[in-house]
Write an enzyme that holds these catalytic residues in place. Structure first.
Site, short mmCIF file in Angstrom:
data_model
loop_
_atom_site.label_atom_id
_atom_site.label_comp_id
_atom_site.label_asym_id
_atom_site.label_seq_id
_atom_site.Cartn_x
_atom_site.Cartn_y
_atom_site.Cartn_z
N VAL A 116 105.45 -1.09 5.37
CA VAL A 116 106.37 -1.06 6.69
C VAL A 116 106.93 0.34 6.88
CG1 VAL A 116 108.34 -1.99 7.86
CG2 VAL A 116 106.81 -3.25 6.24
N GLU A 117 106.62 1.06 8.11
CA GLU A 117 107.01 2.22 8.52
C GLU A 117 108.07 1.92 9.75
OE1 GLU A 117 104.87 6.22 10.23
OE2 GLU A 117 103.59 4.54 9.54
N VAL A 118 108.92 2.58 9.40
CA VAL A 118 110.19 2.57 10.71
C VAL A 118 110.14 4.10 11.04
CG1 VAL A 118 112.61 2.50 11.12
CG2 VAL A 118 111.35 0.67 9.47
#
Length: 134
Positions: free
Chosen positions: A126-128
């Site tokens: 997961v990339e924010v």
């Protein structure tokens, strides 16, 4: 004339533990968990944020039709946020969610981005990210 797509309506994550997934995306990323009744009458779960939706399939009880190899932990997702990456780091630290990498500069779909990488309960990457305004 070549037909063209206009957007993405939803995507599906296959998950091992529905409750853990909902808690991660709700509490960690601020998404809204929503039960909905599908066209066949079954109750399903989705995660909503902005104008986007992620439908959740529990492994072994997937909604048909499904991906050929529906497997928890096989996704790599990038989410955009207007909240500063430093605020995300502080929020994730309070929740005990480890940041695997970042902040690092990456190439986004529309512009450069500054990203943090973490993993959800199934190991999905997961990339924010924050768009970097030039």
């Amino acid at each position: 004339m070549q037909p063209k797509l206009t957007g993405l309506d939803h995507l599906v994550l296959t998950v091992g533990n529905l409750d853990a997934t909902i808690a991660f995306y709700r509490d960690g990323l601020g998404m809204q968990a929503e039960a909905f009744t599908s066209m066949d009458g079954t109750v399903r779960w989705a995660l909503k944020f902005g104008a986007q939706k992620i439908n959740l399939h529990v492994v072994g009880a997937e909604f048909e039709p499904k991906a050929r190899c529906a497997t928890p932990g096989s996704a790599d997702l990038c989410f955009l946020s207007d909240v500063a990456i430093s605020d995300w780091q502080a929020h994730l630290a309070v929740l005990g969610i480890p940041v695997e990498e970042g902040p690092v500069r990456r190439t986004g779909a529309m512009a450069p981005i500054l990203s943090l990488y973490l993993r959800d309960p199934d190991g999905n990457l997961v990339e924010v990210s924050n768009p970097i305004m030039s």
